[in-house]
Design a protein around this motif. Structure first.
Motif, PDB file in Angstrom:
ATOM      1  N   PHE A   1      47.820  37.290  31.963  1.00 12.48           N
ATOM      2  CA  PHE A   1      46.783  38.372  32.652  1.00 12.48           C
ATOM      3  C   PHE A   1      47.526  38.776  34.003  1.00 12.48           C
ATOM      4  O   PHE A   1      47.753  38.032  35.032  1.00 12.48           O
ATOM      5  CB  PHE A   1      45.661  37.920  32.705  1.00 12.48           C
ATOM      6  CG  PHE A   1      44.767  37.476  31.742  1.00 12.48           C
ATOM      7  CD1 PHE A   1      43.739  38.574  31.140  1.00 12.48           C
ATOM      8  CD2 PHE A   1      45.088  36.298  31.026  1.00 12.48           C
ATOM      9  CE1 PHE A   1      43.277  38.130  29.947  1.00 12.48           C
ATOM     10  CE2 PHE A   1      44.395  35.978  29.883  1.00 12.48           C
ATOM     11  CZ  PHE A   1      43.415  37.093  29.112  1.00 12.48           C
ATOM     12  N   GLU A   2      47.803  40.102  34.148  1.00 12.52           N
ATOM     13  CA  GLU A   2      48.662  40.554  35.303  1.00 12.52           C
ATOM     14  C   GLU A   2      47.490  41.116  36.193  1.00 12.52           C
ATOM     15  O   GLU A   2      47.229  42.219  35.880  1.00 12.52           O
ATOM     16  CB  GLU A   2      49.822  41.364  34.860  1.00 12.52           C
ATOM     17  CG  GLU A   2      51.038  41.574  35.861  1.00 12.52           C
ATOM     18  CD  GLU A   2      50.472  41.949  37.321  1.00 12.52           C
ATOM     19  OE1 GLU A   2      50.033  41.215  38.420  1.00 12.52           O
ATOM     20  OE2 GLU A   2      50.852  43.109  37.705  1.00 12.52           O
ATOM     21  N   VAL A   3      47.216  40.648  37.063  1.00 17.52           N
ATOM     22  CA  VAL A   3      46.043  40.994  38.132  1.00 17.52           C
ATOM     23  C   VAL A   3      46.474  41.250  39.655  1.00 17.52           C
ATOM     24  O   VAL A   3      45.727  42.016  40.440  1.00 17.52           O
ATOM     25  CB  VAL A   3      44.849  40.001  38.062  1.00 17.52           C
ATOM     26  CG1 VAL A   3      43.612  40.849  38.456  1.00 17.52           C
ATOM     27  CG2 VAL A   3      44.627  39.425  36.692  1.00 17.52           C
ATOM     28  N   ALA A   4      47.751  41.062  39.872  1.00 15.17           N
ATOM     29  CA  ALA A   4      48.392  41.183  41.350  1.00 15.17           C
ATOM     30  C   ALA A   4      48.667  42.827  41.431  1.00 15.17           C
ATOM     31  O   ALA A   4      48.630  43.059  42.785  1.00 15.17           O
ATOM     32  CB  ALA A   4      49.373  40.244  41.394  1.00 15.17           C
ATOM     33  N   GLY A   5      49.296  43.386  40.499  1.00 15.71           N
ATOM     34  CA  GLY A   5      49.695  44.907  40.645  1.00 15.71           C
ATOM     35  C   GLY A   5      50.886  45.054  41.306  1.00 15.71           C
ATOM     36  O   GLY A   5      51.154  46.186  41.927  1.00 15.71           O
ATOM     37  N   ALA A   6      51.960  44.030  41.527  1.00 18.12           N
ATOM     38  CA  ALA A   6      53.107  44.268  42.237  1.00 18.12           C
ATOM     39  C   ALA A   6      54.309  44.655  41.288  1.00 18.12           C
ATOM     40  O   ALA A   6      54.027  44.352  40.358  1.00 18.12           O
ATOM     41  CB  ALA A   6      53.408  43.139  43.151  1.00 18.12           C
TER      42      ALA A   6
ATOM     43  N   LEU B   1      47.265  43.848  31.045  1.00 20.56           N
ATOM     44  CA  LEU B   1      47.678  44.482  32.217  1.00 20.56           C
ATOM     45  C   LEU B   1      46.416  44.999  33.093  1.00 20.56           C
ATOM     46  O   LEU B   1      45.818  45.982  32.762  1.00 20.56           O
ATOM     47  CB  LEU B   1      48.684  45.485  32.090  1.00 20.56           C
ATOM     48  CG  LEU B   1      50.049  45.191  31.625  1.00 20.56           C
ATOM     49  CD1 LEU B   1      50.943  46.303  31.270  1.00 20.56           C
ATOM     50  CD2 LEU B   1      50.748  44.037  32.348  1.00 20.56           C
ATOM     51  N   VAL B   2      45.879  44.122  34.095  1.00 21.42           N
ATOM     52  CA  VAL B   2      44.616  44.267  34.587  1.00 21.42           C
ATOM     53  C   VAL B   2      44.645  45.031  35.875  1.00 21.42           C
ATOM     54  O   VAL B   2      43.832  45.780  36.298  1.00 21.42           O
ATOM     55  CB  VAL B   2      43.749  43.032  34.834  1.00 21.42           C
ATOM     56  CG1 VAL B   2      42.342  43.355  35.427  1.00 21.42           C
ATOM     57  CG2 VAL B   2      43.690  42.218  33.623  1.00 21.42           C
ATOM     58  N   ALA B   3      45.719  45.164  36.463  1.00 19.68           N
ATOM     59  CA  ALA B   3      45.889  45.617  38.005  1.00 19.68           C
ATOM     60  C   ALA B   3      46.080  46.975  37.742  1.00 19.68           C
ATOM     61  O   ALA B   3      46.440  47.619  36.879  1.00 19.68           O
ATOM     62  CB  ALA B   3      47.286  45.075  38.321  1.00 19.68           C
ATOM     63  N   LEU B   4      45.679  47.893  38.957  1.00 18.34           N
ATOM     64  CA  LEU B   4      45.869  49.202  39.265  1.00 18.34           C
ATOM     65  C   LEU B   4      47.342  49.367  40.139  1.00 18.34           C
ATOM     66  O   LEU B   4      47.010  48.940  41.057  1.00 18.34           O
ATOM     67  CB  LEU B   4      44.640  50.128  39.896  1.00 18.34           C
ATOM     68  CG  LEU B   4      45.125  51.331  40.397  1.00 18.34           C
ATOM     69  CD1 LEU B   4      45.302  52.331  39.166  1.00 18.34           C
ATOM     70  CD2 LEU B   4      43.667  51.705  40.976  1.00 18.34           C
TER      71      LEU B   4
ATOM     72  N   GLY C   1      44.936  48.465  31.416  1.00 17.25           N
ATOM     73  CA  GLY C   1      43.512  48.842  32.047  1.00 17.25           C
ATOM     74  C   GLY C   1      43.286  50.306  31.999  1.00 17.25           C
ATOM     75  O   GLY C   1      44.048  51.056  31.419  1.00 17.25           O
ATOM     76  N   GLY C   2      42.086  50.934  32.427  1.00 20.99           N
ATOM     77  CA  GLY C   2      41.045  50.206  33.158  1.00 20.99           C
ATOM     78  C   GLY C   2      39.833  49.744  32.191  1.00 20.99           C
ATOM     79  O   GLY C   2      40.012  49.994  31.000  1.00 20.99           O
ATOM     80  N   VAL C   3      39.073  49.298  33.173  1.00 14.66           N
ATOM     81  CA  VAL C   3      38.038  48.409  32.466  1.00 14.66           C
ATOM     82  C   VAL C   3      37.135  49.404  31.730  1.00 14.66           C
ATOM     83  O   VAL C   3      36.579  50.466  32.097  1.00 14.66           O
ATOM     84  CB  VAL C   3      37.002  47.654  33.575  1.00 14.66           C
ATOM     85  CG1 VAL C   3      36.752  48.679  34.622  1.00 14.66           C
ATOM     86  CG2 VAL C   3      36.186  47.049  33.015  1.00 14.66           C
TER      87      VAL C   3
END
Length: 349
Positions: free
Chosen positions: A240-245, A264-267, A289-291
């Motif tokens: 789960f990629e939540v950092a977005g970098a 890929l959760v991050a924006l 994403g998005g949610v």
């Protein structure tokens, strides 16, 4: 009333705005009792959300009390305590009927982006029957605050990750949304959960809350090598990629085993490239994403029965009067801030 307004690239300010009124029969007016500053507000501030409109009141994560409803609102009445959904959706279109409320042809992410949101004393909620969730007795405003946005995001991400009990799960990012993702992943009882972040303090919080088994700081270890060691050379079953970098986007597919699922959760603030020639043969499944915030009633039940407890996220709280200081601290990650909660305006000081 006072409200936080996006004025254009790089600028938000606290200013006077009219109290919102009912515009459609399906609207409700909510007196905001708690709201928060979200990383998505910063994305808007810095121009990473092209659809955002200037002179819009920010805020898409808030709770309050209904003070007025349109005659078409069926499920809510004046006096109800409610959590507001980050998504505005009709419930009737092709996408809504299939649960894809983020893609509602009449809505999507509107509040605090294209129409006035909840970093204010009052907010108008369109399509209120779909966009609100009742807060039950015994659940405080702060308990329910994250229900409609970051917790909905983490819950959705975990649900599409297809987690199995024997899985090794990696979460990149231990910020507010990463922590909510970890809380939601815990509901699926995977065998091992690994969190990756540059903040030892945030990872320590995740460990203290019983959300993770292993913490890896990329400034201290080679994360890719460590994850391979921990998985007998295979890589993680779910990432789960939540950092977005940029670096975490690339790390996500690198630490995934062949035939894994990467969520890929991050924006992201800019375009990312998939190096397909490098990952050829890994046969990865990417989910992006998005949610789809379509499970807010279920999430509220999880909060009510204490299977999810987000109180550890709240490190700062102050009235709307001090919201610009909140933006400064939250944006610059000062004072170990995880979430800055905005309490009601206290009048002129």
């Amino acid at each position: 009333m006072k409200a936080v307004v996006y004025k254009g690239y790089g600028e938000v300010c606290l200013e006077d705005r009219p109290v919102p009124a009912i515009l459609e029969d399906t609207d409700a007016i909510v007196r905001v009792t708690r709201s928060s500053i979200c990383s998505s507000d910063l994305h808007i501030k810095h121009g990473s959300v092209p659809r955002a409109k200037e002179n819009t009141v920010l805020g898409h994560e808030f709770v309050g009390e209904i003070v007025e409803v349109g005659k078409g609102v069926v499920h809510f009445q004046v006096g109800d305590r409610v959590a507001v959904n980050v998504e505005t959706f009709c419930g009737q279109c092709f996408f809504c009927k299939r649960g894809y409320v983020n893609n509602c042809i009449h809505g999507g992410w509107e509040l605090g982006c294209r129409i006035d949101g909840g970093q204010a004393e009052y907010a108008r909620i369109p399509m209120a029957d779909q966009g609100l969730t009742k807060i039950p007795e015994g659940v405080s405003d702060e308990d329910a605050l994250f229900n409609g946005d970051i917790l909905a995001t983490g819950y959705w991400a975990a649900s599409i990750g297809e987690i199995k009990p024997a899985d090794t799960v990696v979460v990149l990012g231990a910020g507010p949304t990463g922590l909510c993702t970890l809380m939601s992943i815990k509901l699926y009882s995977p065998a091992t959960v690994i969190v990756v972040d540059v903040s030892n303090e945030r990872m320590a919080l995740a460990k203290e809350q019983g959300l993770v088994d292993i913490c890896l700081n990329p400034t201290e270890v080679n994360v890719e090598e460590e994850i391979l060691k921990l998985t007998q050379g295979r890589g993680a079953d779910r990432v789960f990629e939540v950092a977005g970098a940029d670096s975490t986007f690339q790390l996500a597919w690198k630490v995934a085993r062949p035939n894994a699922i990467v969520v890929l959760v991050a924006l992201y603030g800019k375009e990312q490239a998939l190096p397909l020639h490098q990952m050829y043969g890994k046969n990865l499944t990417f989910k992006t994403g998005g949610v789809d915030a379509n499970s807010c009633d279920d999430i509220m039940k999880m909060v009510q029965c204490k299977k999810i407890d987000t109180s550890c996220l709240i490190t700062h709280r102050a009235p709307l009067n001090d919201v610009m200081e909140g933006y400064r601290i939250f944006e610059n990650k000062l004072d170990d801030c995880i979430k800055w909660v905005i309490t009601p305006y206290e009048g002129e000081k």
